[in-house]
Write a protein that holds these residues in place. Sequence first.
Motif, PDB file in Angstrom:
ATOM      1  N   VAL A  92       0.848  -1.206   0.000  1.00  0.00           N
ATOM      2  CA  VAL A  92       0.000   0.000   0.000  1.00  0.00           C
ATOM      3  C   VAL A  92       0.871   1.238   0.000  1.00  0.00           C
ATOM      4  O   VAL A  92       0.703   2.162  -0.814  1.00  0.00           O
ATOM      5  CB  VAL A  92      -0.931  -0.005   1.236  1.00  0.00           C
ATOM      6  CG1 VAL A  92      -1.593   1.349   1.416  1.00  0.00           C
ATOM      7  CG2 VAL A  92      -1.979  -1.093   1.104  1.00  0.00           C
ATOM      8  N   VAL A 116      -4.932   3.190   6.695  1.00  0.00           N
ATOM      9  CA  VAL A 116      -5.507   1.927   6.213  1.00  0.00           C
ATOM     10  C   VAL A 116      -5.480   0.901   7.340  1.00  0.00           C
ATOM     11  O   VAL A 116      -6.472   0.213   7.611  1.00  0.00           O
ATOM     12  CB  VAL A 116      -4.727   1.405   4.986  1.00  0.00           C
ATOM     13  CG1 VAL A 116      -5.107  -0.023   4.666  1.00  0.00           C
ATOM     14  CG2 VAL A 116      -4.985   2.298   3.786  1.00  0.00           C
ATOM     15  N   LEU A 163      -6.952  -6.033  -0.342  1.00  0.00           N
ATOM     16  CA  LEU A 163      -6.125  -4.869  -0.651  1.00  0.00           C
ATOM     17  C   LEU A 163      -5.161  -5.164  -1.796  1.00  0.00           C
ATOM     18  O   LEU A 163      -4.946  -4.324  -2.661  1.00  0.00           O
ATOM     19  CB  LEU A 163      -5.363  -4.413   0.592  1.00  0.00           C
ATOM     20  CG  LEU A 163      -6.224  -3.734   1.655  1.00  0.00           C
ATOM     21  CD1 LEU A 163      -5.378  -3.375   2.858  1.00  0.00           C
ATOM     22  CD2 LEU A 163      -6.889  -2.486   1.101  1.00  0.00           C
TER      23      LEU A 163
END
Lengths: 288, 288
Positions: A45, A75, A108
């Motif tokens: 991420v 997140v 994700l």
Amino acid sequence: MDIVPQLIANSIIAGSIYTILALGFNLIFSTAKFIDMGYGVLTAVCGYGVFFLSSKLGFSLAFSIPVALLVSGLVSFSAYKLIYRPLRARKASGAILLIASLGVLFFLQAILAIIFTSQFQGLSSILTSNQTLELWGGTMTELQVITTGIALVLSLIVLIFLKGSRFGKAIIAISDDEEVSKIIGIDTDNLIGIVFFIGGIIGGLGGILIGLDTGIEPTMGLPWFLSAASAAIIGGIGNVYAGIAGAFFLAFVENFGIWKVAGEWRLTIVFVVLLVFLTWRPQGMFPR
Amino acid sequence: MEYLIHLGVLVSIYAILALSLNLVMGYTGIISLTHAAFFGFGAYTTAILSTRTNLNFFVTVLVGMLLTSVLSLLIGRVLSKFRGDFVALGSVAFNVIVWSILINGGDFTRGPLGIPGIPRPEIFGFSFSSNSSFLILAIACLLLVFFAARFIERSSFGRVLKAIREDEEALQVFGYRVVHYKLAVFVIGACMAAVAGSLYASYITFVDPSTFTVTESIFMISIIILGGLASNKGAVIGAVVLTLLPEALRFVGFPADIAAQTRQAVYGLMLILLMLYRPQGFVGEYKL
């Protein structure tokens, strides 16, 4: 050229990355008490955050790195607030939390792959200088030296912070006994949320450093998570300092191992060490 | 029609995998993320034996089961020493190790190239070369596994397994050798997965290591969690739904690459939502 100094240099670099990742993993594990598989995906991420901001939108690194770290922390924090907290509130077993975190990982990493394609991306082109340094016969790039420095400084900060601040002491209290901490008035719920936020930033930092050194891909989360978790278990899970020792031990075994065996067995070596420790010394390298 | 038959074969193979994992995870409560390794071991045994020797397919299935039971006995023996959720982590490690062996096996496994040209099964001069005849074979295997699983579940052995899941220590007090029961069901599950692997290898006529990764193990877990843990019917329902889901995504008009990622994202989201709102799945009895 003698190969041993280079192997030592490589081990130190790998050990530094493991140290960073294991720090975040240990913080989360010692407070939330479950194996958070979703932690690994934060490396991706954050790596993609930097990639997007600096390569796609053209922001400077000094701007994109803090923003990406913040995103990664948020997140992680929202995963806690939305998923893990409700599960923990109803006393779900570790297995349920583990499977939910697998879901987070899958979700994700697929989202990243949809947005950025599943191709491998190098972040190194962003770096302006890429000098190498000679250290006792081993070569390290400037970035790798910085990585080692960051790992040391970060460990020190976490150490001081856990020992010295009220907040750190509260975290230690939660990891000892969450129920009692609640009774004596520690807001465990919020604190664990903050730990997830910090863990997310630490994991993201690891991701940026990995990305600058080699590169990023959406599926990088699981292998890095497994290495970090192995380092943490080898040191002694839940123990932040022992994680550092575990990280360097693992890195040395791994790098000298691939010298003797072959590079493609890297992960196998890591896991054999992990299995050996889980079987014979589940408490880690140090007695407790 | 040919397409429907193809889907039917895939559903049957995944249903066998789901049923076998359900014995281990649903009935006994061992979280195993290494099931794809046994699937792959069976597939590679059939692939190697039937391309290099002219052994009959059904003989290779038996050899595959035999080899897989030895492998799973070893893995299970090690895993049985771990406590709590570390079993899950250790099983991931084993999946990666087996995968590394497949991909680094040199000429023996042909590494990432995989093994092409695996013949379809033949018995008494009849060849299952058409897809419709293969579907009959796959369904026959599925029924066999289904009734075997049901028999195990309803036997006294199965009742002990469920009791282990509920309270391992209490059972030890009653003098049951819990470890032996767990090992036994682990090996049985692995053998069934090997059968699915042999079917898969011979149906697709090609195997490569990418089919047998940790991701595939997570996919199998998603199947049985969606269908419902500790329910054979649930395992089959889960296999039908999750095998057909990506096909449905393709029909809606997603491009192939995006469809694969969307499928992963959906699995991830599904795992999270199931853990939050319905941990027992569609028809399961057990909530982890």
